[in-house]
Design an enzyme around this catalytic site. Sequence first.
Site, mmCIF file in Angstrom:
data_model
loop_
_atom_site.group_PDB
_atom_site.id
_atom_site.type_symbol
_atom_site.label_atom_id
_atom_site.label_comp_id
_atom_site.label_asym_id
_atom_site.label_seq_id
_atom_site.Cartn_x
_atom_site.Cartn_y
_atom_site.Cartn_z
ATOM 1 N N GLU A 1 1.795 10.191 3.367
ATOM 2 C CA GLU A 1 1.629 10.817 2.046
ATOM 3 C C GLU A 1 3.022 11.204 1.578
ATOM 4 O OE1 GLU A 1 -1.066 10.732 0.531
ATOM 5 O OE2 GLU A 1 -2.488 10.375 2.146
ATOM 6 N N LYS B 1 4.161 18.811 14.399
ATOM 7 C CA LYS B 1 5.549 19.260 14.179
ATOM 8 C C LYS B 1 5.700 19.680 12.718
ATOM 9 C CE LYS B 1 9.382 17.751 12.667
ATOM 10 N NZ LYS B 1 9.887 18.987 12.046
ATOM 11 N N CYS C 1 4.009 17.410 -4.693
ATOM 12 C CA CYS C 1 4.058 15.940 -4.800
ATOM 13 C C CYS C 1 3.298 15.448 -6.026
ATOM 14 C CB CYS C 1 3.494 15.314 -3.537
ATOM 15 S SG CYS C 1 1.850 15.922 -3.159
#
Length: 477
Positions: free
Chosen positions: A250, A175, A284
């Site tokens: 993560e 997804k 990130c």
Amino acid sequence: MSKFPTQLLINGQWLNGSGAKRLAIINPATEETFAEVSAATPDEIGQAVETAQAAFESGWRDMPPGQRAELLHGLAKCIRDNTESIAQLETRNVGKPIGDARWEVDAGAKVFEYYAGAIGHLCGQTIPVARGGFDFTLRQPMGVIAAITPWNFPFLIACWKVAPALAAGNSVVLKPASLTPLTALRLGQLTQEAGLPNGVLQVLPGSGAEAGNALVTHPLVRKIGFTGSTEVGATIMKLAADDIKRVSLELGGKSPNIVFADADWQRAAAESPMSVFANTGQDCCARSRMFIEQPIFDDFVDHFVAATEALKIGNPTDDTTQVGPMVCASQRELSESFVNEARNEGRNIRTGGDRPDGNGFYLNPAVITGSETGDRAWREEIFGPVVCLRPFTDEGEMLQEVNDTNFGLSGTVWSKDLNRALRVARQVESGVISVNSHSSVHTEAPFGGFKRSGLGRDLGMSAMEACTEVKNIYVGE
Ligand code: NAP
């Protein structure tokens, strides 16, 4: 069908979602809607999971490893053969510079090549147990793995999740993020071209709250591989708890960039803007907290600001652009709120934080000095082109400040004294740290976070092992 898929991929079929909702896909550089994508309902998610389970049981799990490796090598080749069209689609959907998008596609192909090769190295152990007999372990696939991905590196992170899971013999329901589903759908299309069996990878865009939730809670899903925000990661962990589903998370970061006075600090100042402004800060690993040793602080800031102002910001389809627009209006507003708050608190906005003229969700990279350690811009993940720099005098106090955060993903230490650099690297509480380099992601090496930055590791053998269960078998004498 348009030039790229916009439907749901279930069991090898491209299906219009039955729900009324469609996802509007916007080009962040022009603010124009250029596609609409089907959004999966919970029923369609259920159908995909059941099909994935059937594909797992009816052949993929038991396929000879060499044959699975061949198929994944073939998929990597299909990705490489389509690099330009995938990169163009990624740029159009995310707004990232085309050079970065080409890098992302190449890195995605490498991930499939690596795990295709790793299939032959996924080994158990033979164990000399005390009572004699013969004891050994097998690493077995789990079944259906759910992969849920964010919008900042949509193609690459899909590859990070899908490749080790498939290589280990699992099937996957992917997804993608609602803002950026196009290259994940393209990946699904390429699995068909590469001849992977139907149902082994299913790709279903849809809202996190509906489709994502249905996927995480489906009883046949054995593991969730998630990349995204810490808040949603925590929700997924809670949803997974009742069935003791495996999770790999993560999550966010607020990574440090530490520059000692003995470093090649001119090089550090020249290279560091892209350690936080690459992908328009939507990374990130962004080194958004900079710790500069006091004697070089003023000179370093001058060089850093000059290097930031020299970055080429603009049309992401231009080969020479380094910084494109942000992904959407609300992400830009969020970043601006941090800059405005810093300005209102009397911090020094040395450059940027304003919008260039014209369309697109652009924001000039902002450099802030004078922040206090309690400031929101210093403490929170901004996920936009905003960086704060503070001076330090004492190594021990600096390390305390570095670790005074709930995050622990990445970071850099700059020093010519390797003993000092390694001493500091050991003490920084993060899953990845680089010395005299901003490179922190390598296909072959584990990547992930300490503390609220995550659980488990992507990449390397760790990620593939985390897509298996260990079975111990004992044979009596
Ligand atoms: P996000 O809002 O957490 O969304 C990530 C994914 O989760 C999307 O596909 C989202 O769907 C889905 N989702 C949302 N709510 C859900 C729910 N209740 N159940 C299941 N799925 C749900 O993150 P994002 O804004 O896309 O990405 C930015 C974040 O990702 C940042 O915090 C960044 O640091 C982190 N990130 C971490 C890494 C890493 O490797 N550590 C790498 C990249 C990004 P919708 O799109 O429909 O909301």
